[in-house]
Scaffold this motif. Structure first.
Motif, short mmCIF file in Angstrom:
data_model
loop_
_atom_site.label_atom_id
_atom_site.label_comp_id
_atom_site.label_asym_id
_atom_site.label_seq_id
_atom_site.Cartn_x
_atom_site.Cartn_y
_atom_site.Cartn_z
N HIS A 268 -9.28 6.04 -6.41
CA HIS A 268 -10.11 6.00 -5.20
C HIS A 268 -9.81 4.76 -4.37
CE1 HIS A 268 -13.81 4.46 -3.20
NE2 HIS A 268 -13.92 5.71 -2.79
N ASN A 269 -9.78 3.60 -5.03
CA ASN A 269 -9.57 2.35 -4.30
C ASN A 269 -8.18 2.27 -3.68
OD1 ASN A 269 -12.13 1.71 -5.08
ND2 ASN A 269 -11.55 0.15 -6.57
N THR A 270 -7.20 2.80 -4.39
CA THR A 270 -5.83 2.80 -3.86
C THR A 270 -5.75 3.67 -2.60
OG1 THR A 270 -4.88 2.46 -6.06
CG2 THR A 270 -3.42 3.35 -4.36
N THR A 274 -5.17 2.09 1.12
CA THR A 274 -3.97 2.52 1.84
C THR A 274 -4.33 3.01 3.24
OG1 THR A 274 -2.87 3.14 -0.22
CG2 THR A 274 -1.99 4.10 1.81
N GLN A 275 -5.40 3.79 3.34
CA GLN A 275 -5.82 4.30 4.65
C GLN A 275 -6.32 3.17 5.55
OE1 GLN A 275 -5.30 7.39 5.66
NE2 GLN A 275 -4.42 7.88 3.67
N GLN A 276 -7.02 2.22 4.98
CA GLN A 276 -7.50 1.08 5.77
C GLN A 276 -6.34 0.24 6.28
OE1 GLN A 276 -10.34 -0.98 3.30
NE2 GLN A 276 -11.99 0.49 3.72
N ARG A 277 -5.30 0.14 5.48
CA ARG A 277 -4.12 -0.62 5.89
C ARG A 277 -3.38 0.09 7.02
NH1 ARG A 277 -2.43 -1.07 1.14
NH2 ARG A 277 -0.59 0.27 1.16
N VAL A 281 -5.57 6.00 14.09
CA VAL A 281 -5.95 7.41 14.04
C VAL A 281 -6.01 7.91 12.60
CG1 VAL A 281 -5.28 9.74 14.70
CG2 VAL A 281 -5.01 7.87 16.32
N LYS A 282 -5.05 7.50 11.76
CA LYS A 282 -5.02 7.97 10.37
C LYS A 282 -6.30 7.57 9.64
CE LYS A 282 -0.07 8.40 9.40
NZ LYS A 282 1.03 7.98 8.51
N LEU A 283 -6.75 6.34 9.86
CA LEU A 283 -7.97 5.88 9.20
C LEU A 283 -9.18 6.67 9.69
CD1 LEU A 283 -9.52 4.00 7.34
CD2 LEU A 283 -9.59 2.31 9.19
N ARG A 284 -9.25 6.92 11.00
CA ARG A 284 -10.38 7.66 11.54
C ARG A 284 -10.42 9.09 11.00
NH1 ARG A 284 -8.95 4.81 16.27
NH2 ARG A 284 -7.92 6.63 17.20
N ILE A 285 -9.24 9.72 10.89
CA ILE A 285 -9.17 11.08 10.34
C ILE A 285 -9.61 11.07 8.87
CG2 ILE A 285 -7.59 12.92 9.63
CD1 ILE A 285 -5.98 12.33 12.17
N PHE A 286 -9.14 10.05 8.13
CA PHE A 286 -9.50 9.95 6.71
C PHE A 286 -11.01 9.78 6.54
CE2 PHE A 286 -10.49 7.25 3.04
CZ PHE A 286 -10.04 8.06 2.01
N GLU A 287 -11.60 8.87 7.30
CA GLU A 287 -13.03 8.62 7.17
C GLU A 287 -13.85 9.86 7.56
OE1 GLU A 287 -14.60 6.35 5.77
OE2 GLU A 287 -13.07 4.83 5.47
N TRP A 288 -13.40 10.55 8.61
CA TRP A 288 -14.08 11.78 9.01
C TRP A 288 -13.98 12.82 7.91
CZ3 TRP A 288 -11.47 16.49 9.74
CH2 TRP A 288 -12.27 17.54 10.19
N ASP A 498 -3.02 -4.69 -7.67
CA ASP A 498 -2.15 -3.58 -7.25
C ASP A 498 -2.59 -3.03 -5.90
OD1 ASP A 498 -0.69 -3.77 -9.56
OD2 ASP A 498 -1.82 -2.22 -10.62
N VAL A 499 -3.90 -3.09 -5.65
CA VAL A 499 -4.45 -2.60 -4.39
C VAL A 499 -4.47 -3.72 -3.34
CG1 VAL A 499 -6.49 -1.61 -3.27
CG2 VAL A 499 -5.85 -0.87 -5.57
N VAL A 500 -4.82 -4.92 -3.78
CA VAL A 500 -5.02 -6.04 -2.85
C VAL A 500 -3.70 -6.56 -2.29
CG1 VAL A 500 -5.84 -8.41 -2.64
CG2 VAL A 500 -7.18 -6.74 -3.91
N ARG A 501 -2.67 -6.63 -3.12
CA ARG A 501 -1.43 -7.30 -2.70
C ARG A 501 -0.81 -6.67 -1.44
NH1 ARG A 501 0.52 -7.55 -7.27
NH2 ARG A 501 0.00 -9.70 -7.80
N PRO A 502 -0.67 -5.34 -1.35
CA PRO A 502 -0.11 -4.77 -0.11
C PRO A 502 -0.94 -5.11 1.12
CG PRO A 502 -0.10 -3.13 -1.86
CD PRO A 502 -0.91 -4.29 -2.36
N TRP A 503 -2.27 -5.11 0.97
CA TRP A 503 -3.16 -5.46 2.09
C TRP A 503 -2.98 -6.92 2.47
CZ3 TRP A 503 -7.41 -8.94 1.58
CH2 TRP A 503 -8.20 -9.06 2.73
N ALA A 504 -2.91 -7.80 1.48
CA ALA A 504 -2.74 -9.23 1.75
C ALA A 504 -1.41 -9.50 2.45
CB ALA A 504 -2.85 -10.02 0.45
N GLN A 505 -0.35 -8.85 1.99
CA GLN A 505 0.96 -9.03 2.63
C GLN A 505 0.93 -8.56 4.07
OE1 GLN A 505 3.29 -6.78 -0.18
NE2 GLN A 505 3.92 -8.60 -1.34
N ALA A 506 0.30 -7.41 4.31
CA ALA A 506 0.23 -6.88 5.68
C ALA A 506 -0.59 -7.77 6.60
CB ALA A 506 -0.37 -5.47 5.64
#
Length: 585
Positions: A268-270, A274-277, A281-288, A498-506
């Motif tokens: 779930h967290n991954t 990923t969608q938040q990163r 539009v992709k995030l809005r579609i996912f949240e909807w 594993d989840v945080v590192r890609p977000w932190a890098q971005a």
């Protein structure tokens, strides 16, 4: 049918050529039929009998989840002996305690590393006459022999099996010791046969399913699945390597998989992170899509009609988002089963909305792992479902859940006082607090011994808050809520790197866990999630302060049990200074 080996014998007679197990190989996967399994169990049982395995004896298995674990277990039981399970992550001292307390005379070890662990405490194991290594080398002194060398072809296998009765000891499983010295739970053949029969009566799975097993077989949940699949003739893919779960799901495309909640939390967290990163539009579609799925899930749970407009929206959400998520699991999953720890209702509803229903169940090692389970046609997230047929339940005056029935243990090995206390008045006293809803489904509110009582006299359920915060913050790995005898509630949070590192890098943030745990952006993300959860809590149960730890809780550091449950006392002791600092004036 009077024992697990006789259950296996009946399965072989009924469907000899059907697939029993599928295991990884260098070239892909190898399948074994029930007839082939029976042949291997027979020769191993006869060999173990020659080594001294038999009625009244115990054999310890120190091994990760793999085919040889199941074959060895079935072979040990066929001799009339009982199996003692040991987690491969246990220290040498912990292994020695279980081996000696159980009275094991033979130990089956996975590899040379596990043998080395036993060698380091060999002088403390005077009753162990032989160590049988699955993948390793024999020793010159004869103490260590290979599994292949143990096999034999002469002897009366059927006579050994016929001599086993339902009331004979089958398994000694030691509790994780979250509240003290590990206790050996004595489970008979009848205990396991009951759970298998009960699952069969519920009619959830059958031979047309494909079960994926990665859970530790040293845990009662894994052992339950082993027996159930034999009883029902369900083929099982076996691979205990955690880093292979995602690849295996796509490759073997199972229809059923059981897991601890931590696995569903991580998935779930991954997905959310990923969608938040991605943002935009992709995030809005996912949240909807997520909110649409949750609406549909809640309507289904309550038997409410789903409006036509919602059905249309859901079809679009399914095509754009949910179908892709299901493909990650091979595209054939009918349902998951969750047990061993509480599952967050938020995460359960997310998966259900995506067409990946998680059937949460409940049981203790002391009740042969399986006592309650949500049924597909009457799922209510936040509950663990109705009792299995034949399981009785009572709620004591103080709210404690009491369980009765054939699945209840014989007692704790060598602990008559503790056994009498746990089985007082003919009921298993679970130590959990709960209530039954109008349909007889059980809702667990918390552990009796883990309820927090603030200095103001208010009771707070920590695991409920922990689950809510983890669901609200995709970057959190574990959350530990604290506040017993304190004037307010606080929390420790660890990061899932594993989840945080890609977000932190971005985001151009530090990727060192220590630095990141102190960074204002990371603190703000966690604070936002805690505030979201606090908003619908009574003031006394809101988390007032928190700290992010530089390292995650692990089994190796002693903060988690092998089944990934948090050891509360260990966390309080290890991080006492941090907790105290949250209450400084």
């Amino acid at each position: 049918m009077s024992s697990i080996p006789s259950l296996l014998r009946d399965r072989i007679a009924a469907t000899p050529d059907a697939e029993a197990y599928r295991v990884p190989s260098d070239d892909g996967w190898i399948s074994l039929s029930w007839q082939e399994v029976g042949s291997r169990v027979r020769s191993l049982a006869l060999g173990l009998s020659e080594l001294g395995s038999g009625p009244g004896n115990r054999v310890s298995i120190l091994c990760s989840t793999r085919l040889e674990w199941i074959l060895t277990d079935l072979a040990v039981l066929s001799t009339g002996a009982a199996t003692t399970t040991i987690y491969p992550s246990n220290t040498a001292a912990e292994c020695a305690y279980v081996i000696n307390d159980s009275g094991s005379t033979i130990v089956v070890a996975e590899n040379d590393d596990q043998v080395a662990k036993l060698r380091s405490v060999q002088k403390e194991l005077p009753r162990v006459t032989r160590v049988v290594v699955v993948e390793g080398t024999p020793s010159d002194d004869g103490w260590v022999v290979t599994l292949d060398s143990v096999k034999a072809e002469t002897g009366d296998y059927d006579a050994m099996v016929d001599a086993i009765s339902r009331d004979d000891l089958a398994t000694l499983i030691y509790t994780s010791g979250t509240t003290g010295v590990p206790k050996g739970v004595e489970l008979t053949h009848d205990n396991w046969l009951y759970t298998a029969e009960a699952v069969g009566e519920v009619d959830l799975i059958g031979p047309s399913d494909l079960h994926f097993l990665w859970l530790p077989l040293s845990h009662s949940f894994g052992k339950l699945l082993e027996v159930v699949m034999i009883a029902l003739g369900v083929p099982t893919v076996i691979d205990g390597r955690l880093d292979k779960i995602a690849d295996n799901l796509g490759a073997v495309r199972p229809t059923v998989m059981a897991a601890a909640p931590r696995i569903f939390e991580k998935i779930h967290n991954t997905v959310v992170a990923t969608q938040q990163r991605e943002g935009g539009v992709k995030l809005r579609i996912f949240e909807w899509a997520r909110q649409t799925g949750i609406r549909v899930s809640r309507a289904r749970q309550h038997g409410a009609p789903i409006p036509v407009t919602t059905r249309v929206e859901y079809a679009i959400a399914d095509r754009l988002v949910f179908s892709k998520l299901r493909e990650r699991f091979g595209g054939r999953v009918r349902f998951f089963i969750s047990g061993a720890a509480p599952l967050s209702q938020d995460i359960a509803e997310f998966f259900d909305g995506a067409g990946l229903t998680i059937l949460e169940g409940y049981g203790l090692t002391e009740s042969s792992a399986g006592s309650f389970l949500n049924r597909p046609d009457s799922v209510r997230f936040g509950t663990v479902g109705r009792p299995f047929p034949g399981t009785e339940v009572r709620i004591a005056d103080d709210g404690e859940i009491l369980i009765g029935g054939r699945g209840i243990m014989r007692g704790y090995h060598g602990m008559p006082e503790e056994s009498a206390q746990a089985l007082a008045d003919g009921w298993l006293h679970t130590g959990d607090i709960g209530e039954l809803d109008e349909a007889g489904r059980l809702r667990i509110t918390d552990r009796k011994k883990e309820l927090i009582k603030t200095s103001g006299g208010k009771y707070v359920a920590p695991t409920y808050l922990e689950g809510r915060i983890k669901a609200a913050c995709p970057y959190a790995s574990h959350v530990f809520v604290h506040g017993d005898r304190r004037n307010y509630v606080t929390a420790l949070v660890t990061l899932d790197m594993d989840v945080v590192r890609p977000w932190a890098q971005a985001e151009g943030l530090p990727t060192d866990p220590g630095e990141l745990s102190r960074h204002p952006r990371m603190l703000a993300e966690v604070e936002k999630a805690i505030k979201q959860v606090n908003d619908d809590q009574a003031s006394y149960s809101t988390v007032k302060k928190f700290a992010i730890l530089a390292a995650d809780f692990t089994v190796e550091t002693g903060e988690l049990t092998p089944s990934l449950k948090v050891k509360r006392k260990a966390v309080e002791e290890r991080h006492g200074e941090v907790l105290d600092s949250l209450y400084d004036a």
